[in-house]
Design an enzyme around this catalytic site. Structure first.
Site, PDB file in Angstrom:
ATOM      1  N   ARG A 172      29.045  57.786  73.472  1.00 58.89           N
ATOM      2  CA  ARG A 172      29.188  58.672  72.317  1.00 58.89           C
ATOM      3  C   ARG A 172      29.286  57.852  71.025  1.00 58.89           C
ATOM      4  NH1 ARG A 172      29.321  63.675  74.146  1.00 58.89           N
ATOM      5  NH2 ARG A 172      30.038  63.898  76.297  1.00 58.89           N
ATOM      6  N   ASP A 173      28.570  58.318  69.999  1.00 58.99           N
ATOM      7  CA  ASP A 173      28.630  57.657  68.702  1.00 58.99           C
ATOM      8  C   ASP A 173      30.035  57.804  68.116  1.00 58.99           C
ATOM      9  OD1 ASP A 173      26.189  56.903  66.425  1.00 58.99           O
ATOM     10  OD2 ASP A 173      28.234  57.233  65.707  1.00 58.99           O
ATOM     11  N   ASN A 213      16.181  54.592  64.338  1.00 62.31           N
ATOM     12  CA  ASN A 213      16.004  54.053  62.988  1.00 62.31           C
ATOM     13  C   ASN A 213      15.533  52.602  63.082  1.00 62.31           C
ATOM     14  OD1 ASN A 213      17.004  56.431  61.769  1.00 62.31           O
ATOM     15  ND2 ASN A 213      19.111  55.745  62.084  1.00 62.31           N
ATOM     16  N   VAL A 226      22.878  48.734  63.234  1.00 67.30           N
ATOM     17  CA  VAL A 226      23.148  47.907  64.420  1.00 67.30           C
ATOM     18  C   VAL A 226      21.797  47.437  64.953  1.00 67.30           C
ATOM     19  CG1 VAL A 226      24.156  47.807  66.728  1.00 67.30           C
ATOM     20  CG2 VAL A 226      25.253  49.205  64.961  1.00 67.30           C
ATOM     21  N   HIS A 266      18.585  51.498  69.710  1.00 65.98           N
ATOM     22  CA  HIS A 266      19.358  52.602  70.279  1.00 65.98           C
ATOM     23  C   HIS A 266      18.683  53.905  69.903  1.00 65.98           C
ATOM     24  CE1 HIS A 266      20.990  51.218  66.413  1.00 65.98           C
ATOM     25  NE2 HIS A 266      21.204  52.489  66.130  1.00 65.98           N
ATOM     26  N   HIS A 271      19.276  57.612  69.173  1.00 63.07           N
ATOM     27  CA  HIS A 271      20.276  58.640  68.879  1.00 63.07           C
ATOM     28  C   HIS A 271      19.840  59.933  69.576  1.00 63.07           C
ATOM     29  CE1 HIS A 271      22.203  56.621  65.285  1.00 63.07           C
ATOM     30  NE2 HIS A 271      21.036  55.999  65.250  1.00 63.07           N
TER      31      HIS A 271
HETATM   32  P1  5GP Z   1      21.981  53.088  63.151  1.00 67.75           P
HETATM   33  O1  5GP Z   1      22.583  53.354  61.795  1.00 67.75           O
HETATM   34  O2  5GP Z   1      21.815  51.596  63.394  1.00 67.75           O
HETATM   35  O3  5GP Z   1      20.738  53.870  63.453  1.00 67.75           O
HETATM   36  O4  5GP Z   1      23.040  53.617  64.209  1.00 67.75           O
HETATM   37  C1  5GP Z   1      24.176  52.914  64.559  1.00 67.75           C
HETATM   38  C2  5GP Z   1      25.157  53.919  65.085  1.00 67.75           C
HETATM   39  O5  5GP Z   1      26.172  53.227  65.776  1.00 67.75           O
HETATM   40  C3  5GP Z   1      25.830  54.732  63.993  1.00 67.75           C
HETATM   41  O6  5GP Z   1      25.560  56.116  64.178  1.00 67.75           O
HETATM   42  C4  5GP Z   1      27.311  54.395  64.133  1.00 67.75           C
HETATM   43  O7  5GP Z   1      28.152  55.491  63.917  1.00 67.75           O
HETATM   44  C5  5GP Z   1      27.390  53.892  65.561  1.00 67.75           C
HETATM   45  N1  5GP Z   1      28.438  52.904  65.777  1.00 67.75           N
HETATM   46  C6  5GP Z   1      28.763  51.850  64.968  1.00 67.75           C
HETATM   47  N2  5GP Z   1      29.764  51.142  65.493  1.00 67.75           N
HETATM   48  C7  5GP Z   1      30.099  51.763  66.663  1.00 67.75           C
HETATM   49  C8  5GP Z   1      31.092  51.489  67.668  1.00 67.75           C
HETATM   50  O8  5GP Z   1      31.861  50.526  67.604  1.00 67.75           O
HETATM   51  N3  5GP Z   1      31.142  52.354  68.717  1.00 67.75           N
HETATM   52  C9  5GP Z   1      30.313  53.423  68.827  1.00 67.75           C
HETATM   53  N4  5GP Z   1      30.461  54.215  69.901  1.00 67.75           N
HETATM   54  N5  5GP Z   1      29.367  53.710  67.905  1.00 67.75           N
HETATM   55  C10 5GP Z   1      29.263  52.888  66.845  1.00 67.75           C
END
Ligand code: 5GP
Ligand code: ZN
Length: 121
Positions: free
Chosen positions: A28-29, A86, A95, A99, A101
């Protein structure tokens, strides 16, 4: 390698893991953007969509298959959900371990983006 999602894979950082197999895991995010917001990641570290190789095609396909299974499990496979990956800063990637979403549990607007200040890109 200093990668947050590799640390989650290695259980160095806790996460609410909802699925695991030998190739991918899902959790889970931490900052959900929908009632259900899951992240499906490969065990293999791939930084961005730009780094996906021919040999990774089955792995990336598996990420989508797992996303659909999780959508069924979460109860919105038939009503609808969204999968998003993304790529790079301008698209909001924060990150750098790919991944998928998986967002669902409410009607989702389209287009999904909001304008960002030009200086942010
Ligand atoms: P991005 O912005 O790279 O597409 O998505 C990264 C996602 O990772 C974001 O939606 C963010 O909320 C999630 N995220 C960042 N740090 C953590 C974490 O420590 N644990 C979890 N479960 N999600 C995280
Ligand atoms: Zn990684």
């Amino acid at each position: 390698m200093d990668c947050l999602f590799c640390k989650i894979l290695d259980k160095e950082i806790p996460a609410d893991i909802v699925y695991e197999d030998d190739q991918v895991i899902a959790f889970r995010d931490i900052n959900p953007q929908a009632p259900s917001h899951l992240l499906v990641i490969p065990r293999q570290h791939i930084a961005t969509s730009n780094d996906i190789q021919d040999a990774d095609c089955e792995l990336v396909g598996r990420m989508h298959l797992v996303a659909a299974k999780l959508a069924r499990q979460e109860g919105f496979a038939d009503s609808g959900y969204r999968t998003v990956m993304n790529c790079q800063e301008a698209a909001g990637q924060t990150v750098f371990h790919i991944h998928l979403h998986v967002l669902g549990g409410k009607p989702l607007g389209w287009p999904p983006y909001t304008e960002r200040p030009k200086t942010a890109i």
